[in-house]
Write a protein that holds these residues in place. Structure first.
Motif, PDB file in Angstrom:
ATOM      1  N   GLU A 115       0.835  -1.207   0.000  1.00  0.00           N
ATOM      2  CA  GLU A 115       0.000   0.000   0.000  1.00  0.00           C
ATOM      3  C   GLU A 115       0.866   1.251   0.000  1.00  0.00           C
ATOM      4  OE1 GLU A 115      -2.661  -0.115   3.280  1.00  0.00           O
ATOM      5  OE2 GLU A 115      -4.096  -1.411   2.229  1.00  0.00           O
ATOM      6  N   LEU A 116       0.295   2.341  -0.563  1.00  0.00           N
ATOM      7  CA  LEU A 116       0.995   3.621  -0.537  1.00  0.00           C
ATOM      8  C   LEU A 116       1.113   4.088   0.907  1.00  0.00           C
ATOM      9  CD1 LEU A 116      -0.791   5.389  -3.527  1.00  0.00           C
ATOM     10  CD2 LEU A 116       1.210   3.922  -3.565  1.00  0.00           C
ATOM     11  N   GLN A 117       2.286   4.574   1.266  1.00  0.00           N
ATOM     12  CA  GLN A 117       2.565   4.932   2.650  1.00  0.00           C
ATOM     13  C   GLN A 117       2.649   6.439   2.825  1.00  0.00           C
ATOM     14  OE1 GLN A 117       2.688   2.629   5.093  1.00  0.00           O
ATOM     15  NE2 GLN A 117       2.241   1.090   3.508  1.00  0.00           N
ATOM     16  N   HIS A 118       2.053   6.927   3.907  1.00  0.00           N
ATOM     17  CA  HIS A 118       2.193   8.324   4.322  1.00  0.00           C
ATOM     18  C   HIS A 118       1.963   8.366   5.822  1.00  0.00           C
ATOM     19  CE1 HIS A 118       2.380  12.665   3.898  1.00  0.00           C
ATOM     20  NE2 HIS A 118       1.326  12.746   4.697  1.00  0.00           N
ATOM     21  N   GLU A 119       2.979   8.768   6.552  1.00  0.00           N
ATOM     22  CA  GLU A 119       2.937   8.645   8.005  1.00  0.00           C
ATOM     23  C   GLU A 119       2.048   9.691   8.665  1.00  0.00           C
ATOM     24  OE1 GLU A 119       6.929   8.766   9.322  1.00  0.00           O
ATOM     25  OE2 GLU A 119       7.515   6.881   8.364  1.00  0.00           O
ATOM     26  N   ASP A 120       2.002  10.906   8.132  1.00  0.00           N
ATOM     27  CA  ASP A 120       1.257  11.978   8.791  1.00  0.00           C
ATOM     28  C   ASP A 120      -0.248  11.765   8.638  1.00  0.00           C
ATOM     29  OD1 ASP A 120       3.642  13.166   9.480  1.00  0.00           O
ATOM     30  OD2 ASP A 120       3.716  14.403   7.673  1.00  0.00           O
ATOM     31  N   ARG A 121      -0.983  12.128   9.688  1.00  0.00           N
ATOM     32  CA  ARG A 121      -2.440  12.040   9.665  1.00  0.00           C
ATOM     33  C   ARG A 121      -3.001  13.385   9.203  1.00  0.00           C
ATOM     34  NH1 ARG A 121      -4.553   7.834  12.587  1.00  0.00           N
ATOM     35  NH2 ARG A 121      -6.428   9.030  13.064  1.00  0.00           N
ATOM     36  N   ASP A 122      -2.864  13.660   7.917  1.00  0.00           N
ATOM     37  CA  ASP A 122      -3.344  14.917   7.352  1.00  0.00           C
ATOM     38  C   ASP A 122      -4.067  14.624   6.040  1.00  0.00           C
ATOM     39  OD1 ASP A 122      -1.294  14.216   5.690  1.00  0.00           O
ATOM     40  OD2 ASP A 122       0.035  15.877   6.246  1.00  0.00           O
ATOM     41  N   GLU A 123      -4.325  15.688   5.257  1.00  0.00           N
ATOM     42  CA  GLU A 123      -5.064  15.502   4.014  1.00  0.00           C
ATOM     43  C   GLU A 123      -4.313  14.639   3.019  1.00  0.00           C
ATOM     44  OE1 GLU A 123      -4.799  18.237   5.653  1.00  0.00           O
ATOM     45  OE2 GLU A 123      -6.839  18.969   6.014  1.00  0.00           O
ATOM     46  N   VAL A 124      -2.980  14.744   3.001  1.00  0.00           N
ATOM     47  CA  VAL A 124      -2.201  13.884   2.107  1.00  0.00           C
ATOM     48  C   VAL A 124      -2.328  12.426   2.544  1.00  0.00           C
ATOM     49  CG1 VAL A 124       0.085  13.443   1.140  1.00  0.00           C
ATOM     50  CG2 VAL A 124      -0.618  15.782   1.619  1.00  0.00           C
ATOM     51  N   GLY A 125      -2.370  12.197   3.854  1.00  0.00           N
ATOM     52  CA  GLY A 125      -2.616  10.845   4.348  1.00  0.00           C
ATOM     53  C   GLY A 125      -3.980  10.337   3.922  1.00  0.00           C
ATOM     54  N   ASP A 126      -4.986  11.225   3.961  1.00  0.00           N
ATOM     55  CA  ASP A 126      -6.318  10.841   3.486  1.00  0.00           C
ATOM     56  C   ASP A 126      -6.282  10.513   2.002  1.00  0.00           C
ATOM     57  OD1 ASP A 126      -7.268  11.291   6.014  1.00  0.00           O
ATOM     58  OD2 ASP A 126      -8.010  13.308   5.580  1.00  0.00           O
ATOM     59  N   LEU A 127      -5.485  11.297   1.238  1.00  0.00           N
ATOM     60  CA  LEU A 127      -5.354  11.032  -0.190  1.00  0.00           C
ATOM     61  C   LEU A 127      -4.697   9.675  -0.432  1.00  0.00           C
ATOM     62  CD1 LEU A 127      -5.632  12.045  -3.103  1.00  0.00           C
ATOM     63  CD2 LEU A 127      -3.406  13.167  -2.852  1.00  0.00           C
ATOM     64  N   ALA A 128      -3.662   9.366   0.343  1.00  0.00           N
ATOM     65  CA  ALA A 128      -3.006   8.060   0.213  1.00  0.00           C
ATOM     66  C   ALA A 128      -3.991   6.941   0.528  1.00  0.00           C
ATOM     67  CB  ALA A 128      -1.789   7.988   1.138  1.00  0.00           C
ATOM     68  N   ALA A 129      -4.796   7.127   1.568  1.00  0.00           N
ATOM     69  CA  ALA A 129      -5.803   6.115   1.917  1.00  0.00           C
ATOM     70  C   ALA A 129      -6.823   5.954   0.789  1.00  0.00           C
ATOM     71  CB  ALA A 129      -6.498   6.493   3.219  1.00  0.00           C
ATOM     72  N   ALA A 130      -7.210   7.091   0.175  1.00  0.00           N
ATOM     73  CA  ALA A 130      -8.164   7.020  -0.941  1.00  0.00           C
ATOM     74  C   ALA A 130      -7.552   6.281  -2.125  1.00  0.00           C
ATOM     75  CB  ALA A 130      -8.588   8.427  -1.356  1.00  0.00           C
ATOM     76  N   PHE A 131      -6.259   6.548  -2.396  1.00  0.00           N
ATOM     77  CA  PHE A 131      -5.570   5.826  -3.473  1.00  0.00           C
ATOM     78  C   PHE A 131      -5.516   4.328  -3.176  1.00  0.00           C
ATOM     79  CE2 PHE A 131      -3.073   9.721  -5.057  1.00  0.00           C
ATOM     80  CZ  PHE A 131      -3.975   9.913  -6.088  1.00  0.00           C
ATOM     81  N   ASN A 132      -5.247   4.000  -1.914  1.00  0.00           N
ATOM     82  CA  ASN A 132      -5.196   2.589  -1.550  1.00  0.00           C
ATOM     83  C   ASN A 132      -6.551   1.917  -1.748  1.00  0.00           C
ATOM     84  OD1 ASN A 132      -2.447   2.465  -0.837  1.00  0.00           O
ATOM     85  ND2 ASN A 132      -2.862   3.265   1.202  1.00  0.00           N
ATOM     86  N   THR A 133      -7.615   2.650  -1.403  1.00  0.00           N
ATOM     87  CA  THR A 133      -8.958   2.122  -1.636  1.00  0.00           C
ATOM     88  C   THR A 133      -9.214   1.905  -3.120  1.00  0.00           C
ATOM     89  OG1 THR A 133      -9.765   3.261   0.352  1.00  0.00           O
ATOM     90  CG2 THR A 133     -11.415   2.547  -1.251  1.00  0.00           C
ATOM     91  N   LEU A 134      -8.784   2.903  -3.922  1.00  0.00           N
ATOM     92  CA  LEU A 134      -8.945   2.777  -5.376  1.00  0.00           C
ATOM     93  C   LEU A 134      -8.149   1.595  -5.916  1.00  0.00           C
ATOM     94  CD1 LEU A 134      -9.848   3.842  -8.141  1.00  0.00           C
ATOM     95  CD2 LEU A 134      -7.889   5.399  -8.098  1.00  0.00           C
ATOM     96  N   LEU A 135      -6.908   1.460  -5.450  1.00  0.00           N
ATOM     97  CA  LEU A 135      -6.075   0.346  -5.918  1.00  0.00           C
ATOM     98  C   LEU A 135      -6.672  -0.994  -5.523  1.00  0.00           C
ATOM     99  CD1 LEU A 135      -2.536   1.815  -5.147  1.00  0.00           C
ATOM    100  CD2 LEU A 135      -3.572   1.492  -7.399  1.00  0.00           C
ATOM    101  N   ALA A 136      -7.236  -1.049  -4.313  1.00  0.00           N
ATOM    102  CA  ALA A 136      -7.877  -2.295  -3.880  1.00  0.00           C
ATOM    103  C   ALA A 136      -9.075  -2.620  -4.765  1.00  0.00           C
ATOM    104  CB  ALA A 136      -8.304  -2.183  -2.420  1.00  0.00           C
TER     105      ALA A 136
END
Length: 484
Positions: free
Chosen positions: A234-255
């Motif tokens: 999965e795409l990694q981003h340590e900070d809990r900010d909007e970029v982290g939310d974007l990484a989570a959204a990308f991971n959801t899309l990739l899944a």
């Protein structure tokens, strides 16, 4: 790369704009106020000239006073005419020191102390001894403006009436606009800007690093992921900010994409299985027909039957593909008309009752006659939808089972429900039953396109689909359409 540069530029421009915005506003403000002294000076001069022309004509005092008032009001000044002494025989105060811009300045700068024309004039001393009156007595009018809390412009002219009497004409105008304050504020902000601008540049650089760098790292991870044949970590981003939310959204899309890829792979395997048997049968028939031996009638009939069955199966698979593609595209250019869904369901049920597959099960159709169940749609598409749902229920109900079809029209919607007494659907499979390529038929190996076609046709008609099921207690598929 263009988007990245653009984002950096936007951040820098935004921060620098915020830094210099107050100075820009004040400079623009000072440009607006710059014309005020010239305008007041011109008003005073024009009033003096017209008043001088007035007193040189032979008029009564009442006429002079009336015309003096008109001149003062026309030029927005205080206009006085003296014939000796400190009391004018004509005095009109039409000065307009307050305007809309002044009220706006008061809102932003607060109340600034001001003086009236009368207060300023009282502080100038006796009329005859004022320097401007002494200078005007030499023959030339004297006009000047003074910047103080109140902008004050005054003009003095000495003229001789037609009767030979010497008169002194005084025209005054003022403005409560904060001209001096704005000019002073402009230079103060300029000096402050020399300190804040470098800070703004550093802040802009830091902001670009803070915002753009995580996006660049995320972009690099996404490109690495795209280069892999299979789904990577999965795409990694340590900070809990909007970029982290974007990484989570990308991971959801990739899944979701990975799930879709797996569905496609399963479908390809299912499709190969579906096509393999009829193709093999057709090939076998072709080989037997080409072996040179004469075919007896019985053998020829058997080969014809095998060829017909295989061709029918291939045609069914291809037809499902084409119909699904058209339905998912919204069925463009297809003629639509009012369709009685209740009559359609009753007709299909009646036909299937005679089908050999329904010999050992109960097939029922119940229609609510309280309101017409008419929808606007493509008749052959709606027929395919109803047939698919009923045949799907028949295939799962099994021997001795029961299939119940109902059509109810209420509240502007027509609801078609098909209930079977089959084995039911597992809870984890319920969210996927309408997906393309998904099938639970086990060894019967369905293509997984039938229910996907039902969903696509329903949505192309503005409707919705749903399924309810308990494992071991059958399933109920329902479709709702807006009624006509």
């Amino acid at each position: 790369m263009a988007m990245k540069t653009s984002l950096r530029l936007r951040i820098v421009v935004t921060i620098l704009f915020v830094a210099i915005a107050p100075l820009t506003v004040v400079f623009a403000w000072s440009l607006v106020d710059r014309n005020v002294p010239g305008r007041k000076w011109t008003n005073v001069r024009d009033a003096l000239d017209e008043a001088a022309a007035l007193v040189t004509t032979d008029r009564s005092e009442e006429s002079v006073r009336a015309e003096n008032a008109r001149i003062a009001e026309r030029h927005h000044v205080r206009l006085r005419i003296f014939r000796g002494g400190e009391t004018p025989f004509a005095d009109t105060d039409a000065d307009a020191p307050v305007d809309t811009i002044h009220r706006i300045e008061q809102f932003f700068l607060g109340a600034i102390p001001t003086e009236t024309i009368e207060q300023i004039d009282e502080g100038l001393g006796p009329l005859e001894t004022r320097p401007e009156v002494v200078a005007a007595a030499r023959g030339a009018p004297v006009i000047g403006c003074d910047f103080r809390a109140t902008l004050y412009c005054q003009g003095v002219r000495v003229a001789t009436e037609a009767s030979g009497t010497r008169v002194i004409i005084v025209a005054q105008a003022s403005s409560h606009r904060a001209i001096a304050t704005v000019y002073l504020l402009r230079w103060q902000l300029l000096r402050i800007g020399l300190l804040t601008l470098p800070v703004a540049i550093l802040l802009a650089w830091y902001a670009t690093q803070l915002i753009v760098r995580p996006l660049e790292r995320l972009r690099a991870q996404a490109l690495d992921h795209a280069a892999q044949a299979r789904r990577g970590p999965e795409l990694q981003h340590e900070d809990r900010d909007e970029v982290g939310d974007l990484a989570a959204a990308f991971n959801t899309l990739l899944a979701a994409l990975d799930t879709k890829r797996e569905d496609n792979e399963r479908f390809a395997a299912d499709l190969a299985h579906e096509l393999k048997n009829p193709v093999a049968a057709i090939r076998a028939c072709a080989e037997q027909l080409g072996d040179g031996r004469s075919a007896d009638p019985e053998r020829a009939a058997k080969l014809a039957r095998v060829l017909g069955d295989s061709a029918s199966k291939l045609d069914r698979v291809v037809t499902h593909f084409l119909e699904l593609a058209r339905a998912e595209a919204g069925m463009p250019n297809e003629e639509r008309s009012p369709v009685d869904l209740a009559a359609l369901a009753e007709g299909i049920t009646s036909v299937l009752e005679e089908d050999a597959r329904c010999e050992h099960l109960t097939l029922e159709c119940a229609v609510s006659n309280t309101q017409a169940a008419v929808v606007h749609g493509a008749p052959h598409r709606l027929e395919a939808l109803v047939r698919e749902l009923v045949e799907n229920a028949v295939s799962f109900a099994g021997e001795g089972g029961r299939v119940h079809v109902s059509v109810v029209s209420t509240g502007g919607w027509v609801r078609l429900a098909v209930e079977d007494s089959g084995p039911g659907i597992r809870p984890e499979d319920l969210p996927r039953v309408f997906e393309r390529f998904f099938t639970t038929r086990g060894r019967t190996r369905g293509t997984g396109l039938g229910l996907a076609l039902v969903k696509a046709v329903a949505e192309a008609h503005g409707g919705t689909v749903a399924v309810k099921s308990e494992l071991g207690e059958g399933a109920t598929f329902s479709v709702e359409f807006p009624s006509v």
